[in-house]
Design a protein around this motif. Structure first.
Motif, mmCIF file in Angstrom:
data_model
loop_
_atom_site.group_PDB
_atom_site.id
_atom_site.type_symbol
_atom_site.label_atom_id
_atom_site.label_comp_id
_atom_site.label_asym_id
_atom_site.label_seq_id
_atom_site.Cartn_x
_atom_site.Cartn_y
_atom_site.Cartn_z
ATOM 1 N N GLU A 81 0.835 -1.204 0.000
ATOM 2 C CA GLU A 81 0.000 0.000 0.000
ATOM 3 C C GLU A 81 0.871 1.257 0.000
ATOM 4 N N LYS A 84 1.913 1.904 -3.583
ATOM 5 C CA LYS A 84 0.848 1.772 -4.588
ATOM 6 C C LYS A 84 0.594 3.190 -5.108
ATOM 7 N N ASP A 118 -3.867 -3.789 -9.398
ATOM 8 C CA ASP A 118 -4.370 -2.417 -9.561
ATOM 9 C C ASP A 118 -3.338 -1.531 -10.250
ATOM 10 N N LEU A 178 -2.768 -21.439 -6.235
ATOM 11 C CA LEU A 178 -1.755 -20.430 -5.898
ATOM 12 C C LEU A 178 -1.930 -19.873 -4.482
ATOM 13 N N THR A 181 0.193 -20.762 -0.383
ATOM 14 C CA THR A 181 1.335 -20.164 0.328
ATOM 15 C C THR A 181 0.946 -18.910 1.112
ATOM 16 N N GLN A 186 -4.046 -13.580 5.542
ATOM 17 C CA GLN A 186 -4.456 -13.208 4.180
ATOM 18 C C GLN A 186 -5.671 -14.020 3.725
HETATM 19 P P1 NAD Z 1 -1.725 -7.400 -1.574
HETATM 20 O O1 NAD Z 1 -1.745 -7.272 -3.038
HETATM 21 O O2 NAD Z 1 -0.998 -6.365 -0.798
HETATM 22 O O3 NAD Z 1 -1.154 -8.834 -1.188
HETATM 23 C C1 NAD Z 1 -1.032 -9.171 0.163
HETATM 24 C C2 NAD Z 1 0.303 -9.802 0.497
HETATM 25 O O4 NAD Z 1 0.309 -11.145 0.054
HETATM 26 C C3 NAD Z 1 1.501 -9.138 -0.158
HETATM 27 O O5 NAD Z 1 2.503 -9.033 0.802
HETATM 28 C C4 NAD Z 1 1.905 -10.105 -1.263
HETATM 29 O O6 NAD Z 1 3.281 -10.061 -1.514
HETATM 30 C C5 NAD Z 1 1.514 -11.433 -0.655
HETATM 31 N N1 NAD Z 1 1.156 -12.483 -1.601
HETATM 32 C C6 NAD Z 1 0.491 -12.358 -2.766
HETATM 33 N N2 NAD Z 1 0.263 -13.566 -3.292
HETATM 34 C C7 NAD Z 1 0.813 -14.470 -2.459
HETATM 35 C C8 NAD Z 1 0.880 -15.883 -2.453
HETATM 36 N N3 NAD Z 1 0.310 -16.633 -3.402
HETATM 37 N N4 NAD Z 1 1.518 -16.500 -1.420
HETATM 38 C C9 NAD Z 1 2.062 -15.769 -0.408
HETATM 39 N N5 NAD Z 1 2.002 -14.427 -0.369
HETATM 40 C C10 NAD Z 1 1.387 -13.788 -1.370
HETATM 41 O O7 NAD Z 1 -3.200 -7.425 -0.949
HETATM 42 P P2 NAD Z 1 -4.610 -7.952 -1.486
HETATM 43 O O8 NAD Z 1 -5.404 -8.189 -0.287
HETATM 44 O O9 NAD Z 1 -4.480 -9.007 -2.503
HETATM 45 O O10 NAD Z 1 -5.190 -6.669 -2.258
HETATM 46 C C11 NAD Z 1 -5.520 -5.495 -1.596
HETATM 47 C C12 NAD Z 1 -5.556 -4.380 -2.618
HETATM 48 O O11 NAD Z 1 -6.529 -4.688 -3.600
HETATM 49 C C13 NAD Z 1 -5.927 -3.034 -2.045
HETATM 50 O O12 NAD Z 1 -4.985 -2.075 -2.479
HETATM 51 C C14 NAD Z 1 -7.290 -2.732 -2.643
HETATM 52 O O13 NAD Z 1 -7.478 -1.351 -2.871
HETATM 53 C C15 NAD Z 1 -7.249 -3.511 -3.926
HETATM 54 N N6 NAD Z 1 -8.567 -3.903 -4.414
HETATM 55 C C16 NAD Z 1 -8.901 -3.576 -5.671
HETATM 56 C C17 NAD Z 1 -10.148 -3.907 -6.172
HETATM 57 C C18 NAD Z 1 -10.534 -3.554 -7.560
HETATM 58 O O14 NAD Z 1 -11.706 -3.701 -7.928
HETATM 59 N N7 NAD Z 1 -9.614 -3.106 -8.386
HETATM 60 C C19 NAD Z 1 -11.058 -4.596 -5.356
HETATM 61 C C20 NAD Z 1 -10.663 -4.948 -4.071
HETATM 62 C C21 NAD Z 1 -9.410 -4.600 -3.599
#
Ligand code: NAD
Length: 397
Positions: A81, A84, A118, A178, A181, A186
């Motif tokens: 974040e 971003k 995003d 996927l 992990t 999360q």
């Molecule tokens: P993120 O992208 O920050 O990922 C979370 C963490 O998980 C990161 O540290 C990443 O490195 C790790 N990670 C990712 N894939 C992994 C895997 N397979 N194994 C282990 N670790 C992994 O967070 P998020 O929750 O995926 O996304 C949140 C973001 O999404 C926010 O910025 C939000 O604004 C955005 N969002 C966008 C929409 C849209 O419609 N565009 C909708 C909802 C949320």
């Protein structure tokens, strides 16, 4: 008299969301999707990968593209974040430019969580006024939410998602293998968005969550029931998005849990992940619904018990009625002056309200604080100490 022209046109939107498992297996052609029915038009790709995911799967991703004899450039991005931002978008644009990506036939592939997708979506939209891109979510929140809609965004001057566009991908490819992990936190984070869909429109999904949610968490979505649950959630989300893709209608069921949430996400210390902030918002919303006799206390308990079972928070110390009311006012502004506050009616349906008061919020927070004293420990003394009226109310239920 001066001349005046009026231009009216329509932009058809078509994108595909599909499941495909074991995506980086060379035998699986899904990642080569280019939107055409014919075979690949161009064998060139820019692939942008979350750097943590690259550490886990980088070797297989390289092998995949080499096996298919694709000319590719892989950009591994360390994103969060905090970065971003437009700077990171420009970093992606630089790669697209250096690789001279074609405008039509070389979709950029984004592999990562919501943050990575995003950023890449916005870069793809801005580069040469828009090139196709494919989202491959690697978080549960990505699978059920961030990958499947039309929005892109980055943060700006401390405001979340302040700069963004509507720019649907060519495709979102969902591979739940996927997710193995991911940390437990999360997974819970993503389950919150599934719970949202269940509460506002799908009672059966809620029952499935009650039965299998805890196993989803412990197996990192590898239990056999996870796929149908995720599928149902995606279906519910897409139904709502499809009928209002550009968000012209501001009363959106999918905004459930997103009224207080932006402020909570911004201000909470210790920090709340997006899904956790949505969970706290939903817990308060469910209590508000109970206070208006829209749900029974048994339903409140079912929701709270489920949230506890998947380790989602019901409250956060920052949740003072003052802060929550200010959050509601800020969201009301964003919703063009009306609260448009979705509250559940029973489990699996919702209605919008425009008249939620400070007093109602205060009562709801007190009630949850009674149930979750630990989560509320630092909540204002006024809220906790003067909660006697509600104490009686809650314990008599
Ligand atoms: P993120 O992208 O920050 O990922 C979370 C963490 O998980 C990161 O540290 C990443 O490195 C790790 N990670 C990712 N894939 C992994 C895997 N397979 N194994 C282990 N670790 C992994 O967070 P998020 O929750 O995926 O996304 C949140 C973001 O999404 C926010 O910025 C939000 O604004 C955005 N969002 C966008 C929409 C849209 O419609 N565009 C909708 C909802 C949320």
């Amino acid at each position: 008299m001066s001349a005046k022209w009026s231009v009216k046109t329509q932009l058809p939107v078509h994108y595909t969301v599909f499941e495909s498992f074991d995506l980086f297996n060379p035998e699986n052609n899904a990642l080569l999707f280019d939107g055409q029915n014919s075979s690949l038009q161009s064998l060139r790709r820019v692939v942008v990968v979350d750097d943590y995911v690259e550490r886990l799967h980088g070797e297989r991703i390289h092998q995949y593209f080499q096996y298919h004899e694709i000319e590719y450039r892989l950009l591994s991005l360390s994103v969060s974040e905090d970065n971003k931002s437009m700077d990171t978008v420009f970093q992606v644009v630089e790669e697209l430019n250096a690789f001279e990506v074609s405008r039509r036939s070389e979709p950029v592939i984004a592999i990562g969580g919501g943050v990575l997708m995003d950023i890449v979506g916005l870069a793809a939209n801005l580069f040469r006024r828009g090139i196709p891109y494919i989202r491959v979510p690697t978080t549960l929140l990505g699978v059920v939410d961030a990958a499947i809609g039309a929005k892109t965004a980055v943060n700006f001057q401390g405001h979340k998602n302040r700069i963004g566009t509507f720019y649907p991908p060519l495709a979102a490819i969902l591979d739940t293998t996927l997710l193995q992990t991911l940390s437990d936190r999360q997974i819970s984070n993503g389950i919150a968005e599934i719970l949202k869909i269940a509460l506002v429109k799908d009672a059966e999904l809620f029952e499935l969550l009650e039965k299998h949610g805890a196993a989803m968490l412990s197996s990192k979505c590898q239990n056999p029931e996870a796929v149908p649950i995720i599928r149902r959630s995606v279906q519910g989300m897409l139904e709502d998005l499809e009928s209002n893709l550009w968000e012209e209608k501001l009363e959106r069921l999918v905004d459930y849990g997103h009224t207080f949430c932006p402020t909570l996400e911004l201000k909470a210390v210790p920090k709340l992940l997006h899904g956790e902030a949505v969970a706290v918002d939903m817990a308060i919303s469910v209590m508000l619904a109970y206070q208006r006799s829209l749900v029974t206390y048994q339903e409140v308990e079912r929701v709270y018990n489920f949230m506890r079972s998947v380790r989602l928070p019901l409250l956060h110390p920052i949740c003072t009625p003052e802060l929550l009311y200010a959050a509601l006012q800020s969201t009301t502004k964003h919703r063009n002056g009306l609260q448009r506050f979705p509250l559940t009616v029973g489990i699996g349906a919702a209605q919008f309200f425009h008249d939620i008061t400070y007093e109602e919020i205060k009562t709801a927070v007190k009630a949850i604080a009674q149930l979750e004293p630990d989560a509320a420990r630092q909540t204002s003394p006024d809220t906790l100490l003067n909660g006697g009226d509600l104490c009686t109310q809650v314990s008599s239920l």
